[in-house]
Design a protein around this motif. Structure first.
Motif, PDB file in Angstrom:
ATOM      1  N   PRO A 124      -4.845  -2.128  -3.575  1.00  0.00           N
ATOM      2  CA  PRO A 124      -5.906  -1.867  -2.376  1.00  0.00           C
ATOM      3  C   PRO A 124      -4.774  -1.138  -1.474  1.00  0.00           C
ATOM      4  N   SER A 125      -5.405  -0.379  -0.509  1.00  0.00           N
ATOM      5  CA  SER A 125      -4.777   0.303   0.627  1.00  0.00           C
ATOM      6  C   SER A 125      -4.339  -0.437   1.694  1.00  0.00           C
ATOM      7  N   PHE A 126      -3.298  -0.222   2.336  1.00  0.00           N
ATOM      8  CA  PHE A 126      -3.129  -0.927   3.875  1.00  0.00           C
ATOM      9  C   PHE A 126      -3.149   0.130   4.945  1.00  0.00           C
ATOM     10  N   ALA A 127      -3.855  -0.285   6.015  1.00  0.00           N
ATOM     11  CA  ALA A 127      -3.811   0.636   7.114  1.00  0.00           C
ATOM     12  C   ALA A 127      -2.778   0.555   7.661  1.00  0.00           C
ATOM     13  N   GLU A 128      -2.591   1.734   8.325  1.00  0.00           N
ATOM     14  CA  GLU A 128      -1.259   2.206   8.721  1.00  0.00           C
ATOM     15  C   GLU A 128      -0.445   1.075  10.009  1.00  0.00           C
ATOM     16  N   GLU A 129      -1.454   0.745  10.634  1.00  0.00           N
ATOM     17  CA  GLU A 129      -0.894  -0.232  11.597  1.00  0.00           C
ATOM     18  C   GLU A 129      -0.797  -1.749  11.073  1.00  0.00           C
ATOM     19  N   SER A 130      -1.257  -1.849  10.034  1.00  0.00           N
ATOM     20  CA  SER A 130      -1.223  -3.344   9.307  1.00  0.00           C
ATOM     21  C   SER A 130       0.501  -3.696   8.915  1.00  0.00           C
ATOM     22  N   PHE A 131       1.094  -2.704   8.776  1.00  0.00           N
ATOM     23  CA  PHE A 131       2.590  -3.075   8.381  1.00  0.00           C
ATOM     24  C   PHE A 131       3.440  -3.699   9.433  1.00  0.00           C
ATOM     25  N   GLY A 168     -13.925  -8.587  -2.645  1.00  0.00           N
ATOM     26  CA  GLY A 168     -14.214  -7.308  -3.018  1.00  0.00           C
ATOM     27  C   GLY A 168     -13.951  -6.235  -2.059  1.00  0.00           C
ATOM     28  N   GLN A 169     -12.819  -6.191  -1.643  1.00  0.00           N
ATOM     29  CA  GLN A 169     -12.414  -5.125  -0.798  1.00  0.00           C
ATOM     30  C   GLN A 169     -11.182  -4.222  -1.437  1.00  0.00           C
ATOM     31  N   ASP A 170     -11.331  -2.970  -1.151  1.00  0.00           N
ATOM     32  CA  ASP A 170     -10.169  -2.039  -1.716  1.00  0.00           C
ATOM     33  C   ASP A 170      -8.975  -1.698  -0.609  1.00  0.00           C
ATOM     34  N   ALA A 171      -9.334  -2.157   0.728  1.00  0.00           N
ATOM     35  CA  ALA A 171      -8.522  -1.790   1.551  1.00  0.00           C
ATOM     36  C   ALA A 171      -8.277  -3.113   2.661  1.00  0.00           C
ATOM     37  N   ILE A 172      -6.938  -3.159   2.950  1.00  0.00           N
ATOM     38  CA  ILE A 172      -6.423  -4.137   3.919  1.00  0.00           C
ATOM     39  C   ILE A 172      -6.359  -3.575   5.239  1.00  0.00           C
ATOM     40  N   GLU A 173      -7.102  -4.103   6.324  1.00  0.00           N
ATOM     41  CA  GLU A 173      -7.135  -3.711   7.470  1.00  0.00           C
ATOM     42  C   GLU A 173      -6.677  -4.437   8.450  1.00  0.00           C
ATOM     43  N   LEU A 174      -6.294  -4.188   9.696  1.00  0.00           N
ATOM     44  CA  LEU A 174      -5.547  -4.853  10.847  1.00  0.00           C
ATOM     45  C   LEU A 174      -6.014  -6.140  11.060  1.00  0.00           C
ATOM     46  N   THR A 175      -7.355  -6.005  10.912  1.00  0.00           N
ATOM     47  CA  THR A 175      -8.246  -7.192  11.162  1.00  0.00           C
ATOM     48  C   THR A 175      -7.960  -8.152  10.095  1.00  0.00           C
ATOM     49  N   ASP A 176      -7.673  -7.884   8.801  1.00  0.00           N
ATOM     50  CA  ASP A 176      -7.484  -8.680   7.690  1.00  0.00           C
ATOM     51  C   ASP A 176      -6.137  -9.422   7.730  1.00  0.00           C
ATOM     52  N   VAL A 177      -5.282  -8.704   8.416  1.00  0.00           N
ATOM     53  CA  VAL A 177      -3.831  -9.109   8.638  1.00  0.00           C
ATOM     54  C   VAL A 177      -3.907 -10.303   9.684  1.00  0.00           C
TER      55      VAL A 177
END
Length: 707
Positions: A214-221, A250-259
Motif C-alpha cells: 500500500p501507499s503511504f500518504a506524505e504526511e503520515s510519516f 481492503g485498502q491500498d493506501a494508508i492515510e493520516l487518519t489511519d495512522v
C-alpha cells in the motif's frame, strides 16, 4: 497474514532482531563505527546502551555477521538476574564447552581451556551479554576476571555488554572502577529523527519487495514519528498494525487518519500518551490499573516472561489460579474472546487469561473485529517468532513455564495445534496442570499439523467437540467416551457477536459496481488460489471456468484475497469472469464477507474449504467442488456441505441447492451461539470435581443430542 496480500516476501515489521533489516541511521552508523573499532582492538569490553526497542541487539548482530566466521566464535547470553555461578554456566552452554566438573573452579578451567584452544587455532571468542543491566555486581566482576585470560600478550575473550540506560548507572558505581578501565568502546543509541523514521519504514518495506502498495500518504510519516517518538520497535508495532488494518479493510493506501486511528487504539490499549515500547525483558501492561488488580501477583514478577501483557482497564480481579487459554491464530483469538465473555458472566468461574505463544501481531485480527468483542481480563503474548522449530519452541516453553509458575492456573485450554502451541501444552502436561482441548474435531488432516494434533491428543484430559461425528471419530481413535464433551462450535458464538456489525451486501456490491446483483439473488464463491498444490495454476484456471459455467444458473459474487486476484490476472482470467455473471470483490473484509453470506442463496467452496465454518453456521446451502485427490469425504463428514467430485455435476448440484428454501431455524444441533456457555458450565463442574476422575459426561452428552 497481510504479506502475501501485498506481495511481500516476508513480514517487514517483525519484532525479533534481524541483521537483514539493519537500518544505517546516523546514530546507528556512528555506533557501528565505534563497535568495529573496539572489535579491531580484540580485547576488553564494549558497552552498548539504548532505550527499549532502540535496535541494540540488531546492531550488535549486524556487527557479528560482518566478521569472518572462520576467525571469530560468537555466543550470546541473555541476562535475567544471573548470579556469577549461573553466568558461568550460561557461558559454557552458549559456547558449547565440554564441562570438566560441577564446581566453580572446574567451570572456570573449562572456559579457559576452550578459549586457549580457539587461540591456538587462530580464532578468538566474542561474548554478547544481552539485558546486561540486570547483572549483579558479582557477575560483572566475574566477567572482568574472565577478561584476564591471555595467551602470551593476546586476550582470549572479548565481551559486549548490551543493555538499557540503567547499565550506565551500574557501571558508574565506585565498585566498578576496575571494570571501567577495561571498557575500550561504548555507545548509546537514541531515537530516529523524523526524516530517518520515513527512511526506516521505507527501508524495511523495500527489504520484502514493496512496490508502493500500500501507499503511504506524505504526511503520515511525520505522524508515525510523532506517535512512536522515533523508537524502531514502536515504529514496527505501529506499522505492523497499519498494514494489517489496510489488509483487513481492503485498502491500498494508508492515510493520516489511519495512522491516528491506529495510534489512538494503541493509546487506549497501552494506557499512555504514546505507543509504548515492548521488550522481552520488560512486558507492558497496556492499561493502568490499581496495584491490587494484580494481587497476589506482583507486576515485577512478569519481567522476562512475555513480550506484551495486556490488562483490561475495568478488570480489577486477581489473576491468581485462572484458566489459561492458548491460541495461535486470529480466528482462535476471536473464539477465545467469545469464551472469555461467557466465563466472565459466571461469578463461579476463575478469570480467563489468553496466552499466545507468538507475537501480538500474529493473532490480533484488527479490522474493527476485536472492538466488537469483550476483551479478557488479561492477555499475554510470549513473543516466539516464526523460524526454526527448536528455537521458537525453546522461547515459548521457557516463557510459558515461568508464566505458569506465577499464575498457578487451574487448567489450560488449547485452541489450536501449531508448533509453539504444542510446545506450551507439553510444558503444562509436565507441570501436572490439567489440559483440555477446544475445537477437538477430527477433520482428517495430514502432514505436520496432523502430527501435532495426534501428539496433542495424547496430553489432553477433556476434548470439547462440535458435532456427534467428531465424538464418534475420537472414540474410533481410542479416546474414552467419558473424556469427550459435545458443545458445538465457538465460531457460532463469534458470529452471533459479529453478524449485527456485518457490512450490508448492497454496500459491498456497490463498491465493485454490481449494484443490481442483490436484487435478483446470488451465490457466493469462497474458493481461493492455492500456490502449494501440484499443477495449481492449471487447476485454478479450470476452477474459474467451472465458476463461469455455474453463473448460468445464478449470478455469483466472489470475494478474493490478493494472491487469488493476482492468479486471475496472471492467467488472464478476468475477461472470462467479466463476460459471465461473476462479480469479483477484491480485498473484502471479514465483515463484508459476513454480509455477503447473510443474503446469499448458496455458497460454492473449493478444496481449501475456506469459510466452510461460517457457511455452515449461517446455514447457507453449500457445495464443495474439488478434484478427487484434493479432498477426502471425512473433511465434510457431518457437515451440510455437499461434495462434488466432477465439474460436469456442479451445475445440477447448484440448481438443487437454489431450489432449497433457506430456513434459518433449520440449523445443526448446537446452532444457538451457546458453545461458550456450555463450555463454561462444564468447566465449572469439572473444576469442582478436579482431583478425582471427571464425571463421565456421556450421559449429559446423550441428553444434549436427544431431539
Amino acid at each position: 497474514m497481510y504479506e502475501s496480500h501485498f506481495g511481500f516476501s516476508g513480514p517487514p515489521f517483525q519484532l525479533s532482531p534481524d541483521p537483514g533489516f539493519y537500518f544505517d541511521s546516523r546514530g546507528h552508523n556512528h555506533a557501528l563505527a565505534y563497535l568495529k573499532f573496539g572489535v579491531y582492538q580484540g580485547e576488553g569490553f564494549i558497552v552498548v546502551t539504548g532505550e527499549i526497542g532502540a535496535g541494540k541487539t540488531t546492531l550488535v548482530r549486524t556487527l557479528i555477521d560482518s566478521l569472518q566466521s572462520q576467525d571469530v566464535v560468537a555466543a550470546q547470553v541473555v541476562s535475567t538476574q544471573l548470579e556469577s555461578g549461573d553466568l558461568l554456566r550460561s557461558i559454557i552452554t552458549a559456547f558449547g564447552i565440554a564441562l570438566r566438573g560441577a564446581g566453580k573452579a572446574d567451570m572456570i578451567a573449562s572456559i579457559e581451556a576452550f578459549l586457549t584452544s580457539l587461540a591456538l587455532s587462530g580464532r578468538r571468542a566474542l561474548l554478547l551479554v544481552d539485558e546486561a543491566q540486570n547483572l549483579p555486581a558479582a557477575a560483572v566482576e566475574e566477567l572482568r576476571m574472565l577478561s584476564n585470560f591471555q595467551l602470551g600478550n593476546r586476550a582470549l575473550l572479548q565481551s559486549f555488554l548490551v543493555g538499557q540506560p540503567e547499565l550506565r548507572q551500574v557501571l558508574q558505581s565506585d565498585s566498578m572502577e576496575q571494570f571501567r578501565q577495561r571498557v575500550i568502546a561504548s555507545c548509546h543509541l537514541g531515537p530516529l529523527e523524523e526524516a530517518e523514521t520515513r527512511a526506516y519504514v521505507e527501508h524495511r518495506l523495500q527489504r520484502v519487495g514493496w512496490t508502493g502498495r500500500p501507499s503511504f500518504a506524505e504526511e503520515s510519516f511525520a505522524r508515525i514519528h510523532h506517535h512512536t517518538r522515533g523508537v524502531p520497535r514502536r515504529i514496527n508495532l505501529l506499522c505492523n498494525r497499519l498494514l494489517l488494518g489496510a489488509y483487513l479493510g481492503g485498502q491500498d493506501a494508508i492515510e493520516l487518519t489511519d495512522v491516528d486511528a491506529v495510534a489512538i487504539d494503541f493509546m487506549r490499549e497501552m494506557g499512555g500518551a504514546h505507543t509504548p515500547a515492548v521488550s522481552a525483558a520488560a512486558p507492558v501492561l497496556t492499561q493502568e490499573v490499581p496495584a491490587t488488580a494484580l494481587a497476589p501477583v506482583a507486576r515485577s514478577a512478569w519481567t522476562g516472561h512475555a513480550d506484551v501483557v495486556r490488562l483490561r482497564t475495568d478488570s480489577v480481579v486477581s489473576v491468581h489460579k485462572p484458566i489459561v487459554c492458548l491460541v495461535d491464530t486470529p480466528m482462535a483469538y476471536l473464539k477465545a474472546l467469545a469464551l472469555a465473555q461467557s466465563l466472565s458472566e459466571d461469578a463461579g468461574l476463575p478469570p480467563l487469561v489468553l496466552v499466545n505463544p507468538g507475537t501480538q501481531g500474529a493473532v490480533t485480527p484488527g479490522g474493527g473485529l476485536t472492538e466488537r468483542l469483550r476483551q479478557p481480563a488479561l492477555e499475554v503474548h510470549l513473543g516466539a517468532t516464526q523460524g526454526r522449530y527448536a528455537e521458537c519452541a525453546a522461547v515459548a516453553q521457557t516463557r510459558f513455564d515461568a508464566l505458569l509458575v506465577e499464575l498457578s492456573p487451574r487448567a489450560v485450554l488449547a485452541l489450536g495445534e501449531g508448533d509453539t502451541l504444542l510446545a506450551c501444552c507439553m510444558v503444562a502436561a509436565k507441570s501436572d496442570i490439567p489440559l483440555l482441548r477446544l475445537e477437538a474435531d477430527v477433520i482428517g488432516e495430514a502432514g505436520a499439523q496432523g502430527m501435532n494434533s495426534e501428539l496433542l491428543d495424547r496430553l489432553v484430559q477433556v476434548f470439547y467437540v462440535g458435532s456427534i461425528p467428531s465424538h464418534y471419530a475420537l472414540q474410533r481413535k481410542g479416546v474414552p467416551a467419558d473424556r469427550v464433551r459435545g458443545v458445538g462450535h465457538l465460531l457460532d458464538n463469534v458470529l452471533h457477536l459479529l453478524r449485527p456489525h456485518a457490512v450490508p451486501a448492497r454496500t459491498t456490491l456497490q463498491r465493485v459496481g454490481a449494484d443490481g446483483l442483490g436484487d435478483t439473488g446470488y451465490a457466493v464463491v469462497t474458493a481461493q488460489y492455492c500456490a502449494d498444490a501440484d499443477g495449481s495454476e492449471a487447476q485454478f484456471a479450470a476452477q474459474v471456468k467451472t465458476v463461469c459455467m455455474l453463473s448460468t444458473a445464478v449470478p455469483l459474487v466472489w470475494p478474493v484475497k490478493h494472491h487469488t486476484q493476482l492468479a486471475m490476472r496472471n492467467r488472464d482470467l478476468q475477461k472470462l469472469l467479466a463476460k459471465a455473471r461473476v462479480a469479483v470483490v477484491p480485498q473484502a473484509s471479514y465483515l463484508e464477507v459476513l454480509g455477503l453470506l447473510e443474503s446469499a442463496q448458496a455458497a460454492v467452496l473449493g478444496a481449501d474449504m475456506h469459510l466452510s465454518g461460517e457457511v455452515q453456521s449461517m446455514n447457507v446451502p453449500a457445495m464443495c467442488i474439488a478434484p478427487v485427490e484434493a479432498i477426502t469425504p471425512e473433511m465434510v463428514t457431518g457437515s451440510s456441505i455437499r461434495l462434488v467430485r466432477h465439474p460436469n455435476q456442479a451445475l445440477k448440484e447448484l440448481q438443487g441447492l437454489l431450489s432449497q428454501q433457506r430456513d434459518d431455524e433449520d440449523r445443526g444441533l448446537y446452532w444457538d451461539g451457546g458453545a461458550a456457555q456450555r463450555i463454561a458450565s462444564h468447566l465449572k463442574s469439572w473444576l469442582r470435581r478436579h482431583g478425582s476422575s471427571p464425571q463421565a459426561p456421556s450421559a449429559e452428552y446423550s441428553e444434549m443430542v436427544t431431539p
